[in-house]
Write a protein that holds these residues in place. Structure first.
Motif, mmCIF file in Angstrom:
data_model
loop_
_atom_site.group_PDB
_atom_site.id
_atom_site.type_symbol
_atom_site.label_atom_id
_atom_site.label_comp_id
_atom_site.label_asym_id
_atom_site.label_seq_id
_atom_site.Cartn_x
_atom_site.Cartn_y
_atom_site.Cartn_z
ATOM 1 N N CYS A 148 0.822 -1.213 0.000
ATOM 2 C CA CYS A 148 0.000 0.000 0.000
ATOM 3 C C CYS A 148 0.850 1.255 0.000
ATOM 4 C CB CYS A 148 -0.940 0.014 1.190
ATOM 5 S SG CYS A 148 -0.122 0.311 2.767
ATOM 6 N N MET A 149 2.130 1.123 0.278
ATOM 7 C CA MET A 149 3.100 2.227 0.219
ATOM 8 C C MET A 149 2.956 3.238 1.355
ATOM 9 S SD MET A 149 4.458 1.846 -3.049
ATOM 10 C CE MET A 149 3.985 0.730 -4.318
ATOM 11 N N ALA A 186 6.445 3.701 2.622
ATOM 12 C CA ALA A 186 7.251 4.475 1.675
ATOM 13 C C ALA A 186 6.821 5.937 1.689
ATOM 14 C CB ALA A 186 7.109 3.897 0.270
ATOM 15 N N ALA A 238 4.769 -2.940 -6.716
ATOM 16 C CA ALA A 238 3.585 -3.758 -6.459
ATOM 17 C C ALA A 238 3.238 -4.589 -7.682
ATOM 18 C CB ALA A 238 2.413 -2.867 -6.086
ATOM 19 N N GLY A 239 2.609 -5.723 -7.443
ATOM 20 C CA GLY A 239 2.193 -6.581 -8.544
ATOM 21 C C GLY A 239 0.877 -7.265 -8.239
ATOM 22 N N GLU A 240 0.312 -7.870 -9.286
ATOM 23 C CA GLU A 240 -0.962 -8.584 -9.172
ATOM 24 C C GLU A 240 -0.706 -9.917 -8.466
ATOM 25 O OE1 GLU A 240 -4.801 -7.563 -10.342
ATOM 26 O OE2 GLU A 240 -3.180 -6.807 -11.567
ATOM 27 N N GLU A 258 -5.537 -8.332 -3.459
ATOM 28 C CA GLU A 258 -5.468 -7.398 -4.584
ATOM 29 C C GLU A 258 -4.035 -7.222 -5.092
ATOM 30 O OE1 GLU A 258 -8.311 -5.372 -5.518
ATOM 31 O OE2 GLU A 258 -7.375 -3.926 -6.848
ATOM 32 N N LYS A 259 -3.130 -6.863 -4.199
ATOM 33 C CA LYS A 259 -1.759 -6.689 -4.675
ATOM 34 C C LYS A 259 -0.760 -7.086 -3.600
ATOM 35 C CE LYS A 259 -1.487 -1.660 -3.821
ATOM 36 N NZ LYS A 259 -0.934 -0.430 -4.370
#
Lengths: 166, 543
Positions: A78-79, A82, A94-96, A103-104
């Motif tokens: 979700c960052m 960061a 992030a990726g699928e 979700e990610k």
């Protein structure tokens, strides 16, 4: 308003050689040496490289990623960490996720430990308790700058210094 | 004009405006989801409830249309007396918010819309209630790719129907609909159909929540990292107005910027994805004979090839008007012939925003009287000592210095090529000297679109590596060759503007929506039908 400057009289003459103070200091050293030699078990110091100190709770050591039961990171990429990071040392890609209910997830999760200021904001910001700094690891030594970037696998493999997460 | 009173302020608005638009004129934002100025009024979200004097109960501001009203003595009176700052309105908004969020999954943490979401914004400004429902939330389909550009999440949808109205009334392709009843209501795509019209990316901008998100931008960046600057899309000659969203000098997306004269609220998918050219394949360092070289050395080599020699200049249609003006000034100063040419393959075109000419400034050749005769260029090129190729990728027979494509560069047998290039093109690789250039998103510059409209861009960040703007670089070459040409932006614009018939305007004064030149429309602007007439009809559905 004026300040009154008072001149402090220092030691003068023989006193300014501090001979008596040197003797006093040596006496302390000798006293400890004698005590420790008589009872080596009672020594107050840690045999550092062999023995590691357990850091107090709340100590912010090297980061670790908390795993799900299946071993993949709890992190949802979700960052928030960061975003809040004042040193901008966290880099997440992030990726699928193959699981449609997730979700990610972080394909890449890097923390540059040379940039990190160990403020602990990332831990505070995380909404899913996926990052912690309870590893108790306080020593970092590497041969290359690039080795100071902790990657996802490394962060996942790092364990808490307490067996049970508090 | 109609009079309106909002929160005690009485002012005039054009006939036919609604209360949301009128309030915006005096800086009052009335919360709304379903209303969009470019779409027919639907009035389904109920977020914009306001008190209207004389009306029973609260009214939706979006459907309270203002028209000139006179009393029996013929005096003009306010078309509506509106209050939106009362306790009743506040309670109504909080209540509507509670309904909108009743079945919302609140997965903001993983939602790409977070940070620019209508639900988040209005929850914080007019909501702030505690969720009272004990009933489990309705589950719907998540992460459904409904087309090459768009990802659908039915759970996050608030059923404002903006996307449905867009595909029905603007593109008239009608791929989307609202299916089901009650809390099973959801946005659906018709079976066997994909949302892949040329403007499908616009539904992502339209969606006020995270139900429709961009597949291209998906998970790339949280939006609060992005810095936004206004610029021009260089994907085709239409020159749609865009917002460049970037972080750390990497562009992550284009969004359309409202300009009533060019693209209104929209842009095409081809243009939307053209931001990638800013990030990829850029020429960042200078080259001498194909090898990377220090910028200073490359400039010296270029000057040695130009000094006292007979050289020509060929410019491409990506160069800004200032760059073209500068190239022409250089040409006049050094008696160098100048051509404006390109060998771009034509792209897909339609009668709305997409043009087949994929260069943003070809109109500039016409406005500045630059020759576009390719035959004359081909005839003259072999007789030149040197050729400056400014932002243009020459065909391989010319790029190799008058020889075949495989031949080595031989300045004695053809013109020595000095390529000023934004990207790592064939020309830049083959040239005797290649110097990197800044692209449109990195410049203060203007471009003339196919209608002759002069539009300006603002730099989003510094150009990469040693890249410079073409105007500055040409000015530097001219100065080093001993005949300085003013290269300052405002100095160039003063002369350029007066030549284009735009006087008494400095570059800083050019409005972001651009200025027309007196050349007339070369590419007809055909707008979609008047909004509000064809609402709900499904026309042109591919079956």
């Amino acid at each position: 308003m004026s300040l009154k400057v008072e001149r402090v009289q220092g030691d003068r003459g023989v006193e300014s050689f501090y001979l008596w103070n040197v003797v006093q200091g040596l006496a302390v050293t000798v006293r400890h040496a004698v005590t420790n030699l008589r009872a080596p078990r009672a020594v107050q110091t840690t045999n550092y490289p062999e023995e590691k100190k357990v850091m107090p709770p709340g100590y912010r050591g090297k980061h670790r990623l908390v795993p799900r039961p299946d071993g993949s990171p709890k992190c949802t990429a979700c960052m928030m960490c960061a975003t809040v990071c004042p040193a901008r040392c966290i880099n997440i890609e992030a990726g699928e996720h193959p699981d449609p209910t997730i979700e990610k997830f972080p394909v890449q999760f890097d923390i540059d430990l040379l940039k990190c200021v160990f403020c602990g904001y990332c831990v505070e910001a995380c909404p899913v308790d996926a990052i912690r700094m309870d590893s108790g690891v306080y020593t970092f030594a590497e041969f290359n700058r690039s080795d100071f970037v902790a990657h996802k696998e490394q962060l996942l493999a790092t364990l808490s210094q307490w067996a049970e997460p508090r | 004009m109609a009079l309106v009173t909002i929160d005690g302020h009485t002012f005039e608005v054009p006939d036919g405006e609604n209360v949301i638009q009128a309030a915006a004129r005096i800086g009052i934002h009335i919360p709304h989801y379903c209303f969009h100025s470019g779409l027919p009024i639907d009035g389904n979200c109920r977020m914009c409830l306001v008190e209207v004097e004389g009306a029973r109960g609260l009214q939706v501001a979006c459907n309270t249309v203002l028209r000139k009203k006179v009393d029996k003595d013929g005096n003009e009176i306010p078309a509506a007396v509106v209050r939106q700052d009362t306790e009743q309105v506040r309670q109504a908004r909080a209540g509507v918010m509670e309904f909108e969020l009743l079945n919302h999954p609140t997965d903001c943490v993983v939602c790409d819309q977070a940070g620019e979401c209508g639900l988040q914004d209005y929850y914080m400004t007019v909501g702030k209630y505690d969720h009272r429902s004990k009933v489990p939330k309705v589950e719907k389909r998540k992460a459904v790719p409904i087309g090459p550009m768009v990802m659908l999440d039915q759970e996050r949808c608030i059923l404002c129907s903006r996307c449905v109205r867009f595909v029905n009334t603007v593109t008239k392709t009608g791929e989307l609909t609202i299916a089901g009843r009650g809390d099973k209501c959801r946005i659906e795509i018709f079976p066997g159909v994909e949302l892949d019209n040329d403007y499908s990316g616009n539904v992502v901008d339209l969606c006020p929540v995270g139900a429709l998100t961009s597949r291209d931008f998906r998970f790339k960046k949280r939006v609060w990292f992005l810095k936004t600057t206004p610029s021009i899309c260089t994907g085709c000659s239409k020159g749609c107005n865009v917002l460049v969203d970037q972080d750390l000098a990497v562009v992550h997306r284009y969004r359309p910027r409202y300009n009533p004269h060019v693209n209104q609220w929209w842009m095409c998918d081809r243009g939307r994805l053209s931001y990638k050219a800013i990030n990829d394949g850029r020429l960042k360092r200078a080259r001498v004979a194909g090898d990377p070289a220090p910028w200073q050395k490359a400039v010296d080599t270029a000057l040695a090839l130009l000094r006292g020699k007979k050289f020509g200049i060929v410019v491409g249609p990506h160069a800004s008007l200032e760059d073209l003006w500068m190239a022409r000034a250089l040409g006049r100063e050094f008696e160098a012939p100048l051509w404006g040419l390109s060998w771009l393959a034509p792209g897909k075109a339609d009668e709305w925003l997409m043009k087949s000419d994929l260069a943003p400034d070809r109109k500039g050749f016409e406005l500045l009287g630059i020759s576009t005769a390719e035959a004359a260029f081909r005839a003259a090129a072999p007789g030149l000592d040197a050729l400056i190729a400014l932002d243009v990728d020459l065909p391989s027979d010319l790029a190799s210095g008058g020889q075949d494509a495989a031949g080595a560069l031989a300045p004695t047998r053809g013109p020595a090529l000095i390529a000023l290039s934004t990207h790592e093109t064939e020309t830049a690789t083959q040239a005797a000297v290649a110097l990197p250039l800044a692209v449109a998103a990195e410049r203060f510059a203007t471009w003339a679109n196919c209608d002759g409209r002069v539009q300006k861009g603002v730099p989003a960040f510094d150009p990469p590596g040693d890249a410079l703007g073409a105007r500055e670089l040409l000015g530097l070459l001219a100065a080093r060759l001993g005949k300085p040409v003013p290269a300052d932006l405002e100095e160039v614009w003063r002369e350029l503007g007066s030549e284009l018939g735009i006087t008494a305007v400095t570059f800083a004064d050019i409005p972001l929506e651009g200025l027309p030149t007196a050349t007339g429309a070369a590419c007809a602007v055909s707008e979609p039908d008047t909004f509000g007439t064809g609402a709900g009809t499904i026309g042109g559905l591919p079956r």
